[in-house]
Design an enzyme around this catalytic site. Structure first.
Site, mmCIF file in Angstrom:
data_model
loop_
_atom_site.group_PDB
_atom_site.id
_atom_site.type_symbol
_atom_site.label_atom_id
_atom_site.label_comp_id
_atom_site.label_asym_id
_atom_site.label_seq_id
_atom_site.Cartn_x
_atom_site.Cartn_y
_atom_site.Cartn_z
ATOM 1 C CG LEU A 147 -33.818 48.244 -30.745
ATOM 2 C CD1 LEU A 147 -35.495 48.413 -30.878
ATOM 3 C CD2 LEU A 147 -33.276 48.344 -31.745
ATOM 4 N NE ARG A 158 -30.024 55.172 -37.961
ATOM 5 C CZ ARG A 158 -29.475 55.948 -37.324
ATOM 6 N NH1 ARG A 158 -29.225 55.681 -35.837
ATOM 7 N NH2 ARG A 158 -29.071 57.198 -37.785
ATOM 8 C CE LYS A 173 -32.046 43.775 -24.431
ATOM 9 N NZ LYS A 173 -33.010 44.795 -23.857
ATOM 10 N N PRO A 174 -35.738 45.500 -27.562
ATOM 11 C CG PRO A 174 -38.299 45.637 -27.649
ATOM 12 C CD PRO A 174 -37.182 44.539 -27.537
ATOM 13 C CB SER A 175 -34.195 50.138 -23.962
ATOM 14 O OG SER A 175 -34.111 50.498 -22.737
ATOM 15 C CD GLU A 176 -32.996 47.057 -19.965
ATOM 16 O OE1 GLU A 176 -33.095 47.019 -21.114
ATOM 17 O OE2 GLU A 176 -31.896 46.732 -19.084
ATOM 18 C CB SER A 227 -23.401 52.549 -23.180
ATOM 19 O OG SER A 227 -23.565 51.272 -22.890
ATOM 20 C CD GLU A 248 -24.519 53.025 -36.079
ATOM 21 O OE1 GLU A 248 -24.671 54.245 -35.677
ATOM 22 O OE2 GLU A 248 -24.130 52.598 -37.093
ATOM 23 C CB CYS A 282 -25.728 59.207 -29.938
ATOM 24 S SG CYS A 282 -26.589 59.025 -31.688
ATOM 25 C CG ASN A 283 -26.685 63.300 -33.705
ATOM 26 O OD1 ASN A 283 -27.650 63.332 -32.689
ATOM 27 N ND2 ASN A 283 -26.891 62.857 -35.128
ATOM 28 C CD GLU A 381 -23.018 59.174 -24.582
ATOM 29 O OE1 GLU A 381 -23.226 58.097 -24.094
ATOM 30 O OE2 GLU A 381 -23.356 59.386 -25.923
ATOM 31 C CD GLU A 441 -28.295 60.708 -37.222
ATOM 32 O OE1 GLU A 441 -28.535 61.659 -36.653
ATOM 33 O OE2 GLU A 441 -28.772 59.556 -36.733
#
Ligand code: NAD
Length: 478
Positions: A147, A158, A173-176, A227, A248, A282-283, A381, A441
């Site tokens: 994530l 999700r 694994k979540p983001s650190e 990313s 994604e 992201c969107n 980005e 979305e």
């Protein structure tokens, strides 16, 4: 400061590794908590727990699996406020948005639970007399979920929602950068009666825990949000085992403003999309194309709108519109893109500087005009509250500019002309197009990027079936 452990087989389990990661509040620079930088052995233990639990989990009727998702959702809804505060503290989004994220997470789990009675196979006509062909949709087994930090709590759902309802178990694994909300998720899931091993969480950095998970020969799919660069590394890690990847990735959403558009509506939608979560979505509109003959009017209004946006520490002042960027690297990237555009001849109409704040990574709301298609600020980005603008002559040119990108996640167009909108839908090569609005979305849609924005997608029926594999059975009557 609290020190948290991994969540393996239904228990908070100390890591076998020695390294720990300190999670920082990006508004203040204060330390919040620590989590382990998990070792290969920790990841292996989590995968083994998920593997051991999977058969029994898959044997339960889907509707029973759905009940567990609903029970977790109910616990989440009892804890909206503490969860929102945890998310705001470690990620920096404003409290109102964090509350929306928490509520949406619960709703998403319930939505995925609804699929329990709707997962369908097929019965196919055979070429042989007396034979019936069945196509079953079966779980993949153990899924790995990696994530990002921008919607950290929602992204647990999700991945886990569709994985669990279809009979898989999962290792996340979540983001650190944002581990605390995942710890809380595990506590609540446990209280809600989640069977041991069905959801496991290992903390750590990408190069250690993330790589170990993506390269595990015992997972059937790695579902990743983050990313493009990391997506590529994950594909490489998954390649030796031919592990299925669901990716994604980043976006560089073009927003096209036609001369006939409702300009006030376009200004508000684009400004809101660019400051929500400090532009780290992201969107959200990452580059704006405006038709030449309305450009000056549009710039004036957009500049005024951006200048009205207030930023700051969302826990100290809940009335701010947006908070800090996630960390120093994110801040430097945003600033370097603005400086680079300026050096290449663009004009910073407003903003373009570090925002005031003690220790936080705040960036001023920024509008950059006179951009050209080839500039880095139009191609990479940004992930910050910065709007680069390019003008165009006609729809052909706007569509060509929009499509000229490595990314293909989302896009938008503002017009009152149905023919123009329809042509844009037919010719814009992106996974999603919003007409007369910006993100977000819908959970029943399908969020899937073209080109480097991803492989496969999430949400709705198509997202659900990403977590299944087909099994075709030929039943021959004797
Ligand atoms: P990131 O790629 O830096 O990190 C994401 C995750 O990958 C983290 O958990 C990290 O630890 C892990 N990771 C890093 N290197 C790894 C490796 N070599 N192997 C395995 N795991 C590794 O992304 P981020 O900065 O956390 O998130 C921002 C990015 O996410 C943006 O590009 C954004 O557009 C994208 N994003 C996309 C969507 C979508 O739905 N398409 C949604 C949200 C965010």
């Amino acid at each position: 400061m609290r020190n948290y452990d991994n969540f393996i087989n239904g228990e908070f389990t100390p890591s076998t590794g020695r390294q720990r990661i300190t999670c920082i509040n990006p508004s203040t620079g204060d330390a919040i908590c620590t989590v382990p930088d998990s070792s290969q052995a920790d990841v292996d233990a989590a995968v083994a727990a998920a593997e051991a639990a999977q058969n029994e989990w898959a044997r339960r009727p889907a509707v029973e699996r759905g009940k567990v998702l609903r029970a977790i959702a109910a616990k989440i809804l009892e804890n909206v406020e503490p969860l929102a505060r945890i998310i705001t503290e470690e990620q920096g989004k404003i409290l109102d948005l964090a509350r929306i994220e928490v509520a949406f997470t619960a709703e998403y789990l319930c939505y995925m639970a609804e699929w329990a009675r709707r997962i369908e196979g097929e019965i196919l006509e055979s070429d042989r007399p007396g034979e019936t062909i069945f196509l079953f949709r079966q779980p993949i087994g153990v899924v790995g979920g990696i994530l990002p930090w921008n919607f950290p709590f929602f992204l647990i759902a999700r991945k886990a929602g569709p994985a669990l309802v279809t009979g898989n178990t999962i290792v996340i694994k979540p983001s650190e950068e944002t581990p605390h909300n995942a710890v809380k998720f595990c506590e609540l899931a446990s209280e809600a009666g989640l069977p041991p091993g069905v959801i496991n969480v290992v903390h750590g950095r990408g190069a250690t825990a993330g790589k170990a998970l993506a390269s595990s020969p015992r997972i059937g799919m790695i579902s990743f949000t983050g990313s493009v660069e990391t997506g590529s590394a994950i594909m490489a890690a998954a390649a030796p085992n031919i592990t299925k990847v669901n990716l994604e990735l980043g976006g560089k959403a073009p927003a096209i403003v036609m001369a006939d558009a409702d300009i006030d509506l376009a200004v508000k939608a684009i400004k809101d999309s660019r400051i929500i979560n400090s532009g780290q979505v992201c969107n959200c509109a990452e580059r704006v194309y405006v038709q030449q003959n309305v450009a000056s009017q549009f710039v004036d209004k957009l500049t005024a709108a951006m200048q009205s946006a207030r930023y700051g520490d969302p826990l100290a002042d809940p009335s701010v519109d947006y908070g800090p960027l996630i960390n120093q690297a994110g801040f430097r990237k945003v600033d370097a893109l603005v400086r680079g555009a300026e050096a290449a001849g663009a004009t910073v109409v407003t903003g373009g500087k570090r925002g005031v704040g003690d220790g936080g990574y705040f960036y001023e709301p920024t509008v950059v005009t006179d951009c050209r298609q080839g500039m880095e600020i139009v191609r990479r980005e940004i992930f910050g509250p910065v709007i680069p603008m390019v003008t165009f002559q006609d729809l052909d040119e706007a569509i060509a500019f929009a499509n000229d990108s490595d990314y293909g996640l989302t896009s938008s167009i503002y017009t009152r002309d149905l023919d123009v909108a329809l042509r844009a839908c037919q010719e814009i090569r992106f996974g999603e197009t919003y007409i007369n609005r910006e993100n977000f979305e819908a959970m029943q849609g399908f969020h899937a990027g073209w080109r480097k924005s991803g492989i496969g997608g999430a949400d709705g029926k198509h997202g659900l079936y990403e977590f299944t594999q087909t099994h075709v059975v030929y039943l021959q009557r004797r």
